[in-house]
Design a protein around this motif. Sequence first.
Motif, PDB file in Angstrom:
ATOM      1  N   MET A  61     -33.812 -29.672  10.005  1.00 27.21           N
ATOM      2  CA  MET A  61     -32.657 -30.546  10.182  1.00 27.21           C
ATOM      3  C   MET A  61     -31.973 -30.696   8.823  1.00 27.21           C
ATOM      4  SD  MET A  61     -32.501 -34.486  11.518  1.00 27.21           S
ATOM      5  CE  MET A  61     -32.655 -34.066  13.219  1.00 27.21           C
ATOM      6  N   ASN A  62     -30.652 -30.578   8.800  1.00 27.53           N
ATOM      7  CA  ASN A  62     -29.919 -30.717   7.547  1.00 27.53           C
ATOM      8  C   ASN A  62     -29.547 -32.196   7.316  1.00 27.53           C
ATOM      9  OD1 ASN A  62     -27.844 -31.167   9.318  1.00 27.53           O
ATOM     10  ND2 ASN A  62     -26.726 -29.300   8.842  1.00 27.53           N
ATOM     11  N   CYS A  63     -29.065 -32.469   6.114  1.00 26.74           N
ATOM     12  CA  CYS A  63     -28.777 -33.859   5.728  1.00 26.74           C
ATOM     13  C   CYS A  63     -27.632 -34.451   6.544  1.00 26.74           C
ATOM     14  CB  CYS A  63     -28.454 -33.917   4.242  1.00 26.74           C
ATOM     15  SG  CYS A  63     -29.876 -33.562   3.182  1.00 26.74           S
ATOM     16  N   LYS A  64     -26.630 -33.637   6.832  1.00 28.49           N
ATOM     17  CA  LYS A  64     -25.476 -34.137   7.566  1.00 28.49           C
ATOM     18  C   LYS A  64     -25.885 -34.607   8.963  1.00 28.49           C
ATOM     19  CE  LYS A  64     -20.733 -32.851   8.614  1.00 28.49           C
ATOM     20  NZ  LYS A  64     -19.716 -31.809   8.521  1.00 28.49           N
ATOM     21  N   LEU A  65     -26.684 -33.835   9.651  1.00 28.24           N
ATOM     22  CA  LEU A  65     -27.156 -34.212  10.985  1.00 28.24           C
ATOM     23  C   LEU A  65     -28.093 -35.420  10.910  1.00 28.24           C
ATOM     24  CD1 LEU A  65     -27.126 -33.525  13.979  1.00 28.24           C
ATOM     25  CD2 LEU A  65     -29.027 -31.959  13.560  1.00 28.24           C
ATOM     26  N   ALA A  66     -28.888 -35.483   9.856  1.00 31.67           N
ATOM     27  CA  ALA A  66     -29.797 -36.617   9.682  1.00 31.67           C
ATOM     28  C   ALA A  66     -29.009 -37.911   9.465  1.00 31.67           C
ATOM     29  CB  ALA A  66     -30.739 -36.364   8.518  1.00 31.67           C
ATOM     30  N   HIS A  67     -27.910 -37.825   8.698  1.00 34.57           N
ATOM     31  CA  HIS A  67     -27.076 -39.010   8.444  1.00 34.57           C
ATOM     32  C   HIS A  67     -26.428 -39.504   9.732  1.00 34.57           C
ATOM     33  CE1 HIS A  67     -26.848 -39.683   4.007  1.00 34.57           C
ATOM     34  NE2 HIS A  67     -27.517 -38.531   4.040  1.00 34.57           N
ATOM     35  N   LYS A  68     -26.046 -38.556  10.601  1.00 37.86           N
ATOM     36  CA  LYS A  68     -25.441 -38.950  11.869  1.00 37.86           C
ATOM     37  C   LYS A  68     -26.436 -39.690  12.756  1.00 37.86           C
ATOM     38  CE  LYS A  68     -21.885 -35.417  12.276  1.00 37.86           C
ATOM     39  NZ  LYS A  68     -21.408 -34.271  13.063  1.00 37.86           N
ATOM     40  N   LYS A  69     -27.697 -39.320  12.687  1.00 38.14           N
ATOM     41  CA  LYS A  69     -28.711 -39.907  13.565  1.00 38.14           C
ATOM     42  C   LYS A  69     -29.473 -41.043  12.902  1.00 38.14           C
ATOM     43  CE  LYS A  69     -29.358 -35.735  16.231  1.00 38.14           C
ATOM     44  NZ  LYS A  69     -30.319 -34.889  16.905  1.00 38.14           N
ATOM     45  N   LEU A  70     -29.186 -41.305  11.642  1.00 45.73           N
ATOM     46  CA  LEU A  70     -29.969 -42.270  10.881  1.00 45.73           C
ATOM     47  C   LEU A  70     -29.877 -43.691  11.436  1.00 45.73           C
ATOM     48  CD1 LEU A  70     -31.879 -42.151   8.552  1.00 45.73           C
ATOM     49  CD2 LEU A  70     -30.000 -42.661   7.023  1.00 45.73           C
ATOM     50  N   ILE A  71     -28.691 -44.125  11.813  1.00 43.29           N
ATOM     51  CA  ILE A  71     -28.557 -45.492  12.326  1.00 43.29           C
ATOM     52  C   ILE A  71     -29.354 -45.670  13.613  1.00 43.29           C
ATOM     53  CG2 ILE A  71     -26.417 -45.042  13.589  1.00 43.29           C
ATOM     54  CD1 ILE A  71     -27.114 -48.275  11.766  1.00 43.29           C
ATOM     55  N   PHE A  72     -29.336 -44.633  14.448  1.00 46.03           N
ATOM     56  CA  PHE A  72     -30.114 -44.696  15.683  1.00 46.03           C
ATOM     57  C   PHE A  72     -31.621 -44.632  15.392  1.00 46.03           C
ATOM     58  CE2 PHE A  72     -26.030 -42.698  16.809  1.00 46.03           C
ATOM     59  CZ  PHE A  72     -25.539 -43.702  17.630  1.00 46.03           C
ATOM     60  N   PHE A  73     -31.980 -43.911  14.312  1.00 49.68           N
ATOM     61  CA  PHE A  73     -33.384 -43.839  13.895  1.00 49.68           C
ATOM     62  C   PHE A  73     -33.873 -45.204  13.440  1.00 49.68           C
ATOM     63  CE2 PHE A  73     -36.440 -43.324  10.404  1.00 49.68           C
ATOM     64  CZ  PHE A  73     -37.477 -42.698  11.079  1.00 49.68           C
ATOM     65  N   VAL A  74     -33.054 -45.876  12.629  1.00 48.60           N
ATOM     66  CA  VAL A  74     -33.435 -47.192  12.105  1.00 48.60           C
ATOM     67  C   VAL A  74     -33.560 -48.196  13.255  1.00 48.60           C
ATOM     68  CG1 VAL A  74     -32.655 -49.106  10.652  1.00 48.60           C
ATOM     69  CG2 VAL A  74     -32.455 -46.764   9.835  1.00 48.60           C
ATOM     70  N   GLU A  75     -32.680 -48.098  14.241  1.00 51.45           N
ATOM     71  CA  GLU A  75     -32.710 -49.008  15.382  1.00 51.45           C
ATOM     72  C   GLU A  75     -33.716 -48.562  16.446  1.00 51.45           C
ATOM     73  OE1 GLU A  75     -30.961 -51.864  15.897  1.00 51.45           O
ATOM     74  OE2 GLU A  75     -30.066 -51.737  13.894  1.00 51.45           O
ATOM     75  N   GLN A  76     -34.338 -47.408  16.225  1.00 52.48           N
ATOM     76  CA  GLN A  76     -35.321 -46.815  17.134  1.00 52.48           C
ATOM     77  C   GLN A  76     -34.753 -46.614  18.540  1.00 52.48           C
ATOM     78  OE1 GLN A  76     -38.826 -49.243  16.860  1.00 52.48           O
ATOM     79  NE2 GLN A  76     -39.268 -48.569  14.773  1.00 52.48           N
ATOM     80  N   GLU A  77     -33.572 -45.989  18.566  1.00 55.53           N
ATOM     81  CA  GLU A  77     -32.892 -45.717  19.823  1.00 55.53           C
ATOM     82  C   GLU A  77     -32.806 -44.221  20.126  1.00 55.53           C
ATOM     83  OE1 GLU A  77     -29.115 -47.635  19.540  1.00 55.53           O
ATOM     84  OE2 GLU A  77     -29.971 -49.642  19.604  1.00 55.53           O
ATOM     85  N   LEU A  78     -33.472 -43.403  19.339  1.00 51.75           N
ATOM     86  CA  LEU A  78     -33.474 -41.957  19.571  1.00 51.75           C
ATOM     87  C   LEU A  78     -34.631 -41.564  20.487  1.00 51.75           C
ATOM     88  CD1 LEU A  78     -32.804 -40.516  15.993  1.00 51.75           C
ATOM     89  CD2 LEU A  78     -31.262 -40.469  17.935  1.00 51.75           C
ATOM     90  N   PRO A  79     -34.501 -40.424  21.164  1.00 50.14           N
ATOM     91  CA  PRO A  79     -35.654 -39.906  21.916  1.00 50.14           C
ATOM     92  C   PRO A  79     -36.805 -39.571  20.957  1.00 50.14           C
ATOM     93  CG  PRO A  79     -33.633 -38.768  22.555  1.00 50.14           C
ATOM     94  CD  PRO A  79     -33.295 -39.637  21.394  1.00 50.14           C
ATOM     95  N   VAL A  80     -37.997 -39.488  21.485  1.00 48.96           N
ATOM     96  CA  VAL A  80     -39.201 -39.308  20.661  1.00 48.96           C
ATOM     97  C   VAL A  80     -39.119 -38.028  19.833  1.00 48.96           C
ATOM     98  CG1 VAL A  80     -41.717 -39.054  20.729  1.00 48.96           C
ATOM     99  CG2 VAL A  80     -40.573 -40.592  22.338  1.00 48.96           C
ATOM    100  N   SER A  81     -38.642 -36.948  20.409  1.00 55.31           N
ATOM    101  CA  SER A  81     -38.579 -35.682  19.671  1.00 55.31           C
ATOM    102  C   SER A  81     -37.612 -35.774  18.496  1.00 55.31           C
ATOM    103  CB  SER A  81     -38.171 -34.537  20.608  1.00 55.31           C
ATOM    104  OG  SER A  81     -36.883 -34.777  21.141  1.00 55.31           O
ATOM    105  N   GLU A  82     -36.452 -36.394  18.695  1.00 54.18           N
ATOM    106  CA  GLU A  82     -35.481 -36.527  17.607  1.00 54.18           C
ATOM    107  C   GLU A  82     -35.975 -37.508  16.551  1.00 54.18           C
ATOM    108  OE1 GLU A  82     -31.538 -37.329  19.021  1.00 54.18           O
ATOM    109  OE2 GLU A  82     -31.530 -35.576  20.331  1.00 54.18           O
ATOM    110  N   MET A  83     -36.683 -38.535  16.980  1.00 49.96           N
ATOM    111  CA  MET A  83     -37.253 -39.483  16.012  1.00 49.96           C
ATOM    112  C   MET A  83     -38.215 -38.755  15.084  1.00 49.96           C
ATOM    113  SD  MET A  83     -36.341 -42.788  16.369  1.00 49.96           S
ATOM    114  CE  MET A  83     -37.684 -43.839  15.926  1.00 49.96           C
TER     115      MET A  83
END
Length: 142
Positions: free
Chosen positions: A1-23
């Motif tokens: 995973m690159n940094c740009k994609l990680a930044h897009k998903k980071l807020i959802f990661f912090v809020e724990q709203e991503l699916p388990v695989s993406e987390m």
Amino acid sequence: MNCKLAHKKLIFFVEQELPVSEMEQVRQHLKQCAPCAHFAEEMKKTLSIIEADKVEDENPFFFTRVKARLENTAGKQVAARPVLVRILQPVAFSVILLLGVYGGFKLGQTPTINAGNNAEAQELIPYWNELDAEPIETFLME
């Protein structure tokens, strides 16, 4: 995973709203990338400050009181004005308006001057039309 994609998903990661695989993918990226991990920590701190400042002191009876007050005011009828007042008010306004228009016309009319009594008219209105008697250019030239 690159940094740009990680930044897009980071807020959802912090809020724990991503699916388990993406987390798990974001977690692996944060272990490998120090700048993204630092950014994630700053985001967690900021969100925790915002969450701590939230005030949830809602009054549970506020809506009920507002609704009851609205129903009470809707139940009361506005007191009707007497018939005499409802008729006389527009009539009085119309009369005052007509008197004002009539007075304006009277003030705007020029006074009538008798042809035979021109001397008396000049005595009554000595400075009515002074510019006809002496133009401004003549006055300035002297």
